[in-house]
Design a protein around this motif. Sequence first.
Motif, mmCIF file in Angstrom:
data_model
loop_
_atom_site.group_PDB
_atom_site.id
_atom_site.type_symbol
_atom_site.label_atom_id
_atom_site.label_comp_id
_atom_site.label_asym_id
_atom_site.label_seq_id
_atom_site.Cartn_x
_atom_site.Cartn_y
_atom_site.Cartn_z
ATOM 1 N N UNK A 38 0.883 -1.172 0.000
ATOM 2 C CA UNK A 38 0.000 0.000 0.000
ATOM 3 C C UNK A 38 0.919 1.219 0.000
ATOM 4 N N UNK A 39 0.561 2.245 -0.793
ATOM 5 C CA UNK A 39 1.370 3.469 -0.907
ATOM 6 C C UNK A 39 0.513 4.673 -0.521
ATOM 7 N N UNK A 40 1.181 5.738 -0.034
ATOM 8 C CA UNK A 40 0.466 6.975 0.300
ATOM 9 C C UNK A 40 1.333 8.168 -0.062
ATOM 10 N N UNK B 165 -2.457 0.612 -4.309
ATOM 11 C CA UNK B 165 -2.395 -0.750 -3.775
ATOM 12 C C UNK B 165 -1.888 -1.651 -4.884
ATOM 13 N N UNK B 166 -0.796 -2.363 -4.635
ATOM 14 C CA UNK B 166 -0.309 -3.301 -5.643
ATOM 15 C C UNK B 166 -0.545 -4.714 -5.133
ATOM 16 N N UNK C 211 -0.299 -15.693 -11.868
ATOM 17 C CA UNK C 211 0.388 -14.839 -12.844
ATOM 18 C C UNK C 211 -0.484 -13.642 -13.226
ATOM 19 N N UNK C 212 -1.015 -12.991 -12.202
ATOM 20 C CA UNK C 212 -1.771 -11.743 -12.368
ATOM 21 C C UNK C 212 -1.237 -10.740 -11.339
ATOM 22 N N UNK C 213 -0.913 -9.529 -11.812
ATOM 23 C CA UNK C 213 -0.438 -8.452 -10.929
ATOM 24 C C UNK C 213 -1.224 -7.190 -11.287
ATOM 25 N N UNK C 214 -1.350 -6.294 -10.326
ATOM 26 C CA UNK C 214 -2.006 -5.027 -10.679
ATOM 27 C C UNK C 214 -1.589 -3.908 -9.739
ATOM 28 N N UNK C 215 -1.842 -2.678 -10.220
ATOM 29 C CA UNK C 215 -1.703 -1.493 -9.370
ATOM 30 C C UNK C 215 -3.028 -0.745 -9.419
ATOM 31 N N UNK C 216 -3.654 -0.585 -8.252
ATOM 32 C CA UNK C 216 -4.941 0.122 -8.155
ATOM 33 C C UNK C 216 -4.712 1.445 -7.428
ATOM 34 N N UNK C 217 -5.531 2.449 -7.736
ATOM 35 C CA UNK C 217 -5.338 3.760 -7.104
ATOM 36 C C UNK C 217 -6.647 4.372 -6.647
ATOM 37 N N UNK D 247 -11.290 4.874 8.640
ATOM 38 C CA UNK D 247 -10.265 5.228 7.661
ATOM 39 C C UNK D 247 -10.529 4.383 6.437
ATOM 40 N N UNK D 248 -10.728 5.049 5.303
ATOM 41 C CA UNK D 248 -11.212 4.331 4.123
ATOM 42 C C UNK D 248 -10.176 4.353 2.997
ATOM 43 N N UNK D 249 -9.867 3.149 2.541
ATOM 44 C CA UNK D 249 -8.887 2.982 1.466
ATOM 45 C C UNK D 249 -9.633 2.326 0.297
ATOM 46 N N UNK D 250 -10.136 3.144 -0.640
ATOM 47 C CA UNK D 250 -10.858 2.593 -1.791
ATOM 48 C C UNK D 250 -10.008 2.770 -3.044
ATOM 49 N N UNK D 251 -9.763 1.681 -3.758
ATOM 50 C CA UNK D 251 -8.894 1.764 -4.941
ATOM 51 C C UNK D 251 -9.482 0.955 -6.097
ATOM 52 N N UNK D 252 -9.068 1.327 -7.308
ATOM 53 C CA UNK D 252 -9.578 0.648 -8.510
ATOM 54 C C UNK D 252 -8.484 0.503 -9.552
#
Length: 192
Positions: free
Chosen positions: A86-88, A97-98, A104-110, A120-125
Amino acid sequence: MNTVIDDVDYGPLAQLIGKWVGNKGLDTAPDADANPDETAFTDEMTFSISGPAENAEEQNIVSIKYHHVVRKLENGRVFHDQIGHWFYEKSTNIIMHSLSIPRAVCLLAGGEYQERNGNSIFNVEAKAGSDAYGIVQSPFMLEKAKTKAFKMNLSVNGNVLNYHEVTSLHIYEKDFEHIDKSTLFRVTYEQG
Ligand code: HEM
């Protein structure tokens, strides 16, 4: 709470640090006919610091790394294992959020960090095809079990963490909403 660890201010990410366990998880995944198959699960998440980074001498971000292990409630067998960060970024309030899973699936959501009613809410897509918040997957998965989009809502209130995630798949020539949700409780503030 003190958000500074080893002289680095982790901001809202500091609330995640420690080990969390839950026994209320529910997975909805596709069976071989692309019908929903529900599995109750227990899960544990461990979060620990991974330090600050300065990008292009301009962007300052902090991050924590995590490991998420999910076991079938009925037999304790691990059926999902996930790692990532998780990054901020304080100046923009951006969270990211990575994740990497053993298919064999990776992603970066923001998304943007929010606070509401003491939560405290961390919503990413993330969306397949997006250059920024995108999805990387193997040729096989692209053809046979493509992850088209991913949405995660995670909230923390003290020692209680809830998440709800929707992974939009295209599998067996159909669209399928693969859903995972759980409630976890912090058992230690020690870093994993
Ligand atoms: C708590 C989290 C999760 C659990 C418990 C879980 C569990 C499962 C299960 C049981 C299946 C059905 C196939 C099988 O039995 O192996 C499945 C399929 C799949 N999952 Fe997940 N999953 C989780 C999260 C994710 C995430 C975050 C992604 C990607 C962003 C993902 C991607 C996939 C894909 C691509 C498939 C289709 C593969 C197939 O059925 O052949 N899953 N998952």
